[in-house]
Design a protein around this motif. Structure first.
Motif, PDB file in Angstrom:
ATOM      1  N   GLN A 511       0.838  -1.190   0.000  1.00  0.00           N
ATOM      2  CA  GLN A 511       0.000   0.000   0.000  1.00  0.00           C
ATOM      3  C   GLN A 511       0.879   1.248   0.000  1.00  0.00           C
ATOM      4  O   GLN A 511       2.044   1.216   0.381  1.00  0.00           O
ATOM      5  CB  GLN A 511      -0.931   0.001   1.215  1.00  0.00           C
ATOM      6  N   SER A 512       0.290   2.346  -0.440  1.00  0.00           N
ATOM      7  CA  SER A 512       1.040   3.598  -0.558  1.00  0.00           C
ATOM      8  C   SER A 512       1.500   4.074   0.820  1.00  0.00           C
ATOM      9  O   SER A 512       0.747   4.043   1.794  1.00  0.00           O
ATOM     10  CB  SER A 512       0.168   4.661  -1.221  1.00  0.00           C
ATOM     11  N   LYS A 513       2.742   4.507   0.879  1.00  0.00           N
ATOM     12  CA  LYS A 513       3.326   4.995   2.119  1.00  0.00           C
ATOM     13  C   LYS A 513       3.538   6.506   2.032  1.00  0.00           C
ATOM     14  O   LYS A 513       3.846   7.050   0.962  1.00  0.00           O
ATOM     15  CB  LYS A 513       4.675   4.296   2.389  1.00  0.00           C
ATOM     16  N   LYS A 514       3.400   7.182   3.171  1.00  0.00           N
ATOM     17  CA  LYS A 514       3.566   8.629   3.207  1.00  0.00           C
ATOM     18  C   LYS A 514       5.037   9.025   3.146  1.00  0.00           C
ATOM     19  O   LYS A 514       5.400  10.028   2.555  1.00  0.00           O
ATOM     20  CB  LYS A 514       2.925   9.189   4.469  1.00  0.00           C
ATOM     21  N   HIS A 515       5.888   8.246   3.769  1.00  0.00           N
ATOM     22  CA  HIS A 515       7.304   8.576   3.833  1.00  0.00           C
ATOM     23  C   HIS A 515       8.114   7.463   3.191  1.00  0.00           C
ATOM     24  O   HIS A 515       7.742   6.284   3.225  1.00  0.00           O
ATOM     25  CB  HIS A 515       7.746   8.776   5.285  1.00  0.00           C
ATOM     26  N   ALA A 516       9.228   7.852   2.624  1.00  0.00           N
ATOM     27  CA  ALA A 516      10.088   6.858   1.962  1.00  0.00           C
ATOM     28  C   ALA A 516      10.720   5.908   2.955  1.00  0.00           C
ATOM     29  O   ALA A 516      11.059   4.772   2.623  1.00  0.00           O
ATOM     30  CB  ALA A 516      11.173   7.571   1.153  1.00  0.00           C
ATOM     31  N   GLY A 517      10.872   6.348   4.199  1.00  0.00           N
ATOM     32  CA  GLY A 517      11.458   5.481   5.202  1.00  0.00           C
ATOM     33  C   GLY A 517      10.562   4.352   5.637  1.00  0.00           C
ATOM     34  O   GLY A 517      11.021   3.420   6.307  1.00  0.00           O
ATOM     35  N   GLU A 518       9.286   4.413   5.290  1.00  0.00           N
ATOM     36  CA  GLU A 518       8.338   3.377   5.669  1.00  0.00           C
ATOM     37  C   GLU A 518       8.258   2.249   4.656  1.00  0.00           C
ATOM     38  O   GLU A 518       7.472   1.315   4.841  1.00  0.00           O
ATOM     39  CB  GLU A 518       6.941   3.987   5.855  1.00  0.00           C
ATOM     40  N   LEU A 519       9.015   2.314   3.586  1.00  0.00           N
ATOM     41  CA  LEU A 519       8.954   1.284   2.558  1.00  0.00           C
ATOM     42  C   LEU A 519       9.517  -0.031   3.100  1.00  0.00           C
ATOM     43  O   LEU A 519      10.566  -0.059   3.737  1.00  0.00           O
ATOM     44  CB  LEU A 519       9.755   1.712   1.323  1.00  0.00           C
ATOM     45  N   ASN A 520       8.823  -1.122   2.823  1.00  0.00           N
ATOM     46  CA  ASN A 520       9.292  -2.444   3.218  1.00  0.00           C
ATOM     47  C   ASN A 520       9.904  -3.149   2.022  1.00  0.00           C
ATOM     48  O   ASN A 520      10.093  -2.562   0.949  1.00  0.00           O
ATOM     49  CB  ASN A 520       8.137  -3.260   3.819  1.00  0.00           C
ATOM     50  N   ASP A 521      10.200  -4.429   2.202  1.00  0.00           N
ATOM     51  CA  ASP A 521      10.858  -5.179   1.127  1.00  0.00           C
ATOM     52  C   ASP A 521       9.980  -5.283  -0.108  1.00  0.00           C
ATOM     53  O   ASP A 521      10.459  -5.134  -1.245  1.00  0.00           O
ATOM     54  CB  ASP A 521      11.232  -6.575   1.637  1.00  0.00           C
ATOM     55  N   MET A 522       8.703  -5.520   0.078  1.00  0.00           N
ATOM     56  CA  MET A 522       7.819  -5.670  -1.064  1.00  0.00           C
ATOM     57  C   MET A 522       7.610  -4.341  -1.798  1.00  0.00           C
ATOM     58  O   MET A 522       7.408  -4.320  -3.017  1.00  0.00           O
ATOM     59  CB  MET A 522       6.478  -6.238  -0.611  1.00  0.00           C
ATOM     60  N   ASP A 523       7.647  -3.241  -1.090  1.00  0.00           N
ATOM     61  CA  ASP A 523       7.556  -1.937  -1.746  1.00  0.00           C
ATOM     62  C   ASP A 523       8.755  -1.700  -2.662  1.00  0.00           C
ATOM     63  O   ASP A 523       8.617  -1.204  -3.789  1.00  0.00           O
ATOM     64  CB  ASP A 523       7.470  -0.830  -0.697  1.00  0.00           C
ATOM     65  N   ARG A 524       9.916  -2.057  -2.184  1.00  0.00           N
ATOM     66  CA  ARG A 524      11.112  -1.885  -3.017  1.00  0.00           C
ATOM     67  C   ARG A 524      11.092  -2.832  -4.221  1.00  0.00           C
ATOM     68  O   ARG A 524      11.546  -2.453  -5.308  1.00  0.00           O
ATOM     69  CB  ARG A 524      12.358  -2.121  -2.164  1.00  0.00           C
ATOM     70  N   GLU A 525      10.582  -4.032  -4.039  1.00  0.00           N
ATOM     71  CA  GLU A 525      10.461  -4.938  -5.185  1.00  0.00           C
ATOM     72  C   GLU A 525       9.452  -4.404  -6.195  1.00  0.00           C
ATOM     73  O   GLU A 525       9.642  -4.533  -7.414  1.00  0.00           O
ATOM     74  CB  GLU A 525      10.040  -6.329  -4.708  1.00  0.00           C
ATOM     75  N   LEU A 526       8.391  -3.782  -5.727  1.00  0.00           N
ATOM     76  CA  LEU A 526       7.402  -3.187  -6.628  1.00  0.00           C
ATOM     77  C   LEU A 526       8.009  -2.048  -7.428  1.00  0.00           C
ATOM     78  O   LEU A 526       7.715  -1.883  -8.635  1.00  0.00           O
ATOM     79  CB  LEU A 526       6.201  -2.699  -5.825  1.00  0.00           C
ATOM     80  N   VAL A 527       8.875  -1.255  -6.817  1.00  0.00           N
ATOM     81  CA  VAL A 527       9.548  -0.176  -7.540  1.00  0.00           C
ATOM     82  C   VAL A 527      10.416  -0.744  -8.656  1.00  0.00           C
ATOM     83  O   VAL A 527      10.447  -0.210  -9.784  1.00  0.00           O
ATOM     84  CB  VAL A 527      10.381   0.667  -6.557  1.00  0.00           C
ATOM     85  N   ALA A 528      11.113  -1.845  -8.391  1.00  0.00           N
ATOM     86  CA  ALA A 528      11.936  -2.469  -9.427  1.00  0.00           C
ATOM     87  C   ALA A 528      11.084  -3.007 -10.574  1.00  0.00           C
ATOM     88  O   ALA A 528      11.447  -2.881 -11.752  1.00  0.00           O
ATOM     89  CB  ALA A 528      12.771  -3.594  -8.806  1.00  0.00           C
ATOM     90  N   ILE A 529       9.931  -3.576 -10.259  1.00  0.00           N
ATOM     91  CA  ILE A 529       9.046  -4.097 -11.307  1.00  0.00           C
ATOM     92  C   ILE A 529       8.485  -2.954 -12.152  1.00  0.00           C
ATOM     93  O   ILE A 529       8.405  -3.048 -13.386  1.00  0.00           O
ATOM     94  CB  ILE A 529       7.913  -4.912 -10.675  1.00  0.00           C
ATOM     95  N   GLN A 530       8.098  -1.869 -11.498  1.00  0.00           N
ATOM     96  CA  GLN A 530       7.582  -0.721 -12.242  1.00  0.00           C
ATOM     97  C   GLN A 530       8.636  -0.104 -13.140  1.00  0.00           C
ATOM     98  O   GLN A 530       8.329   0.380 -14.235  1.00  0.00           O
ATOM     99  CB  GLN A 530       7.039   0.318 -11.264  1.00  0.00           C
ATOM    100  N   SER A 531       9.891  -0.106 -12.711  1.00  0.00           N
ATOM    101  CA  SER A 531      10.973   0.397 -13.548  1.00  0.00           C
ATOM    102  C   SER A 531      11.122  -0.439 -14.818  1.00  0.00           C
ATOM    103  O   SER A 531      11.280   0.106 -15.926  1.00  0.00           O
ATOM    104  CB  SER A 531      12.282   0.403 -12.756  1.00  0.00           C
ATOM    105  N   ILE A 532      11.045  -1.759 -14.670  1.00  0.00           N
ATOM    106  CA  ILE A 532      11.116  -2.629 -15.849  1.00  0.00           C
ATOM    107  C   ILE A 532       9.922  -2.396 -16.754  1.00  0.00           C
ATOM    108  O   ILE A 532      10.051  -2.349 -17.994  1.00  0.00           O
ATOM    109  CB  ILE A 532      11.207  -4.098 -15.404  1.00  0.00           C
ATOM    110  N   ARG A 533       8.764  -2.218 -16.178  1.00  0.00           N
ATOM    111  CA  ARG A 533       7.574  -1.965 -16.995  1.00  0.00           C
ATOM    112  C   ARG A 533       7.699  -0.665 -17.784  1.00  0.00           C
ATOM    113  O   ARG A 533       7.357  -0.615 -18.980  1.00  0.00           O
ATOM    114  CB  ARG A 533       6.348  -1.906 -16.108  1.00  0.00           C
ATOM    115  N   ASP A 534       8.193   0.383 -17.173  1.00  0.00           N
ATOM    116  CA  ASP A 534       8.326   1.656 -17.876  1.00  0.00           C
ATOM    117  C   ASP A 534       9.311   1.552 -19.024  1.00  0.00           C
ATOM    118  O   ASP A 534       9.067   2.074 -20.130  1.00  0.00           O
ATOM    119  CB  ASP A 534       8.769   2.739 -16.887  1.00  0.00           C
TER     120      ASP A 534
END
Length: 860
Positions: A511-534
């Motif tokens: 789920q969306s987080k307000k602060h970057a420090g709240e990102l968990n492992d799955m959030d970081r994996e989602l960012v990597a997947i979105q980068s590949i998609r773009d």
């Protein structure tokens, strides 16, 4: 045999030793409070305090309440659709629209509920159906809220239009009289306010007469009309729980009688079938089947319910305590090999949960709400820390710290305060592992469902077992799925990445987080997947127009080359036919055969000319047709697989093809890393022993009893069961003792006979067996007499001196105690032999009349 000389009592209750606590300290327990913990005792190997014992008991109750509530929720949700259909069937059985004229034969509305072969679970299932039908609300519209009322505990709402439900079981319905009596008494015992009991009237009717039920229902309807109820009167639902166990003649007569009263009493039948519809047709004749208007309802199979329970409790980690691979396999094997009972599985699971909190001192840390302020951390003592440091997973964790940070490893082994703070971090890592595991496991199941190959497809339960055993990350299933992803074309790959991103975004972990420090492992994996998609989207947008043009040119060139080859072939054939025509014309004047050939050749030339003109027109039209097909996005046609792959590759230019290949490799590496990192076996996580139960040996002893071993132990060592001193072998007994000395005469007759039985061969001579048995009993009488003589005090010594040397007036010898009566010995021997035969140790044989055959070999 001391105070336990009675062998007719069923149970000897031996209370556990009470704690030696005289006063109640602060937070402690008194003697009266000991049994309030349901048998939980202090663990002396860690010098545990009573506060920690109370905490373990509290956590057990909390954990089991959570597990039982989730199981009940799963079971109710599994059959919601079927329960709603049953509710609608009963409600619409007697509506004004379906009311028809009275016919000579009335069909009873009958619902056939296929509940499965898990017969032990049927009681709970049909009670749930009865409570649901008694409620005015459908299970799909509002949760059922019931309160116990009457003998059956069904809900009764004075303002609603509840159906009246009774349950008939075969054990209470041995004949027609008992069946009618059970049904009528249950209906009349529901305790409905304002209803007049018809048995209080002037006419005394029997409690198995249907007129009693008719008058009671009429009084019920009159009471409802008096209260100005606008809804229809309730239906009377009769649940026949175990149809296969009923007497078929009794059931046939019961159905016939109820059919005759259908115009006055709205009866609805619900029959529980464990097997199939064939049981109904084989159990009832055609005359009884013609009186039933049946409808089928298929309940969820018990195996599906078990899979849902395992998935919710353990895969999704919705509970604090997990079960290791061997204990879980033992639970499922017992479920599959015995009675398919979900209730039995739940009962066995409760024992697992109880034993984990009962015997594991570190179970005080098995709390989902463990934090720095939890009392569990304050109750940790020196014994708890020593026990924790001996865990294999913690030892591996310390060894890994030795290479990277030796100072931390030293503090973990020596500093208890530092270890307490480190425990919170390790427990939080286990929670993160469970959450990440659940998401990646669901994604693996999603990926397997996308590539439907029935040969290699595995169930969720099988995949979870592979993960528990640590064989999932290197399995052929993941290897096959990764190879299928690599083979996707550009369009399918783009669709797959979009579904991948949506799958992660829909999870609660991303789920969306307000602060970057709240990102968990799955959030970081989602960012990597979105980068590949773009990057994939940008690449396909750049080469889309060029790829479409290249594809159309390739297809046009292929079609033009094909038409051109066909035209050349036809021209060659036309030239050849022309030459043949000239040859035939030269020879036509000489023979009649030549004239016939000339006519055939002319027809062939005409056909070739027509075909040539058609192909020429096709060659000019093929380019226009292909362009129209490309504009309409028509990719179908007569194309081979090799042509499709060639055109798909031709869509990407050479430079873009290299970039696309790198993106595919990156996707493959990302998938492999996700599965290898987050589906790792739980035994690699530090402190996993606190949250995973793995004591399979104790579980096997509890749920896989060995009756032969227990019986042989009881017969060979009765002192272990009777807890008496007379059955113990003498001190210092060893291998030098003879058989007669090892068999004690104070033991039970069956035990004596069994010890003699062990030394016999295949055939046992009954006379020799009886003789040995009698000799042991006589030896016991002699020992008792000698003991009595040695135990006499000094006051009787003079009396013995006076009578010394005197002979018995009857026998003429010295006075001694009379031995056992032979009839008593024979009766005791026959009783012991009968008990051994009942337990299956011996059986009569026709080979020798005075012998018995031995049936068991080996001794424990």
């Amino acid at each position: 045999m001391d105070e336990y000389d009675s062998l007719t009592e069923a149970v000897f209750l031996v209370l556990p030793q009470k704690p030696a606590i005289s006063t109640k300290a602060k937070g402690g327990l008194t003697k009266a409070d000991h049994f309030k913990l349901d048998g939980f005792q202090r663990l002396k190997d860690v010098n545990e305090s009573w506060e920690a014992t109370e905490l373990r008991h509290e956590l057990f109750n909390k954990e089991w309440d959570l597990i039982s509530s989730r199981i009940e929720s799963i079971m109710s949700n599994m059959n919601t659709v079927v329960l709603s259909a049953i509710y609608e069937f009963v409600e619409s059985a007697y509506t004004p629209r379906t009311t028809r004229a009275v016919m000579p034969i009335q069909e009873l509305p009958t619902g056939l509920i296929f509940a499965g072969i898990n017969v032990p679970d049927h009681d709970q299932l049909f009670r749930q159906i009865a409570q649901m039908l008694s409620s005015p609300f459908s299970p799909s519209s509002q949760p059922t809220t019931t309160s116990s009322s009457g003998t059956n505990g069904f809900a009764e709402d004075s303002d609603g239009n509840n159906n009246l439900v009774v349950i008939l079981q075969s054990k209470d319905c041995v004949n027609l009289k008992s069946t009618l009596k059970s049904m009528i008494e249950q209906f009349l015992g529901l305790g409905i306010a304002g209803v007049i009991n018809p048995q209080e009237g002037a006419i005394k009717l029997q409690n198995y007469d249907m007129h009693v039920l008719e008058r009671w229902y009429q009084s019920l309807c009159d009471t409802q009309e008096h209260q100005q109820r606008t809804r229809k009167p309730p239906s009377l639902v009769v649940i026949i729980q175990d149809f296969e166990s009923f007497d078929q003649d009794t059931l046939q007569d019961f159905i016939t009688i109820c059919s005759n009263y259908q115009d006055r009493i709205p009866l609805v039948f619900l029959m529980g079938l464990a097997t199939s519809i064939d049981a109904l047709h084989q159990g009832l004749p055609k005359s009884a089947l013609s009186l039933l208007q049946t409808r089928k309802f298929q309940m969820q199979q018990s195996s599906e319910c078990l899979t849902a329970i395992i998935d919710d409790l353990f895969v999704q980690a919705n509970v604090g305590l997990m079960v290791g691979p061997l204990p879980l396999k033992q639970l499922i094997d017992q479920f599959m090999h015995y009675n398919f009972s979900v209730g039995g599985f739940v009962a066995n699971l409760k024992y697992v949960v109880m034993h984990h909190f009962y015997a594991n001192p570190l179970s005080i840390l098995c709390d989902r709400s463990l934090s720095s302020n939890s009392p569990a951390l304050e109750l940790l003592g020196r014994g708890h820390f020593d026990h924790l440091r001996m865990l294999p997973s913690f030892q591996k964790y310390v060894e890994s710290k030795v290479e990277n940070d030796p100072q931390v490893a030293e503090m973990l082994l020596l500093d208890e305060e530092f270890l307490t703070l480190h425990i919170l971090e390790l427990v939080q890592n286990i929670r993160e592992y469970h959450s990440n595991f659940a998401l990646i496991f669901d994604f693996l199941w999603f990926l397997q469902s996308r590539f439907s190959v029935s040969v290699l497809k595995k169930s969720r339960r099988a995949l979870y077992f592979m993960a528990l055993e640590g064989a999932l990350t290197e399995s052929s299933t993941i290897t096959f799925l990764l190879s299928q992803v690599r083979k996707l074309n550009s369009n399918d790959m783009m669709l797959f990445i979009e579904d991948w991103v949506q799958f992660f975004q829909a999870s609660s972990r991303c789920q969306s987080k307000k602060h970057a420090g709240e990102l968990n492992d799955m959030d970081r994996e989602l960012v990597a997947i979105q980068s590949i998609r773009d990057r994939m989207t940008q690449l396909l947008e750049v080469v889309s127009e060029d790829s479409a043009t290249s594809s159309s040119e390739i297809e046009d060139n292929d079609d033009e080359d094909g038409v051109r080859d066909r035209v050349r072939t036809i021209a060659f054939e036309e030239g050849k036919a022309g030459a043949q025509t000239a040859e035939v014309v030269r020879n036509a004047s000489t023979t009649s055969t030549g004239m016939a050939q000339l006519s055939q050749t002319a027809a062939l030339a005409s056909t070739i000319t027509t075909t040539t003109s058609r192909l020429n027109s096709t060659a000019t039209f093929v380019k226009k047709r292909k362009l129209v097909s490309l504009k309409a996005n028509d990719t179908e046609g007569r194309q081979t697989r090799i042509a499709q792959k060639t055109r798909e590759t031709a869509r990407l230019p050479k430079g873009a093809l290299g970039t696309y290949t790198l993106l595919v490799s990156e996707i493959d590496e990302l998938l492999a890393r996700l599965f290898k990192t987050y589906l790792v076996c739980h035994d690699q996580i530090p402190l996993n022993e606190i949250f995973y139960y793995s004591q399979v040996t104790i579980q096997q002893k509890a749920f896989l009893p060995q009756p032969r071993a227990s019986i042989q132990t009881a017969l060979g060592q009765p002192e272990l069961y009777l807890n008496c001193d007379c059955c113990h072998p003498p001190a210092g007994s060893g291998a030098s003792m003879s058989l007669a000395e090892m068999v004690l005469p104070t033991q039970h007759d069956t035990c004596i006979l069994y010890k003699l039985y062990v030394e016999c061969g295949r055939l046992i001579n009954m006379f020799d067996w009886f003789t040995a048995f009698g000799m042991i009993l006589e030896r016991g009488m002699d020992e008792d007499s000698n003991k009595d003589e040695n135990d006499n005090d000094s006051g009787h010594s003079r009396k013995r001196a006076k009578t010394k040397g005197k002979k018995d007036p009857v026998n003429g010898s010295h006075k001694k105690k009379v031995g056992l009566d032979q009839k008593e010995v024979q009766a005791r021997f026959i009783t012991a032999v009968a008990e051994l035969q009942l337990m299956g140790f011996i059986k009569p044989t026709n080979r020798k009349t005075d012998h018995v055959q031995r049936l068991t070999w080996g001794n424990i």
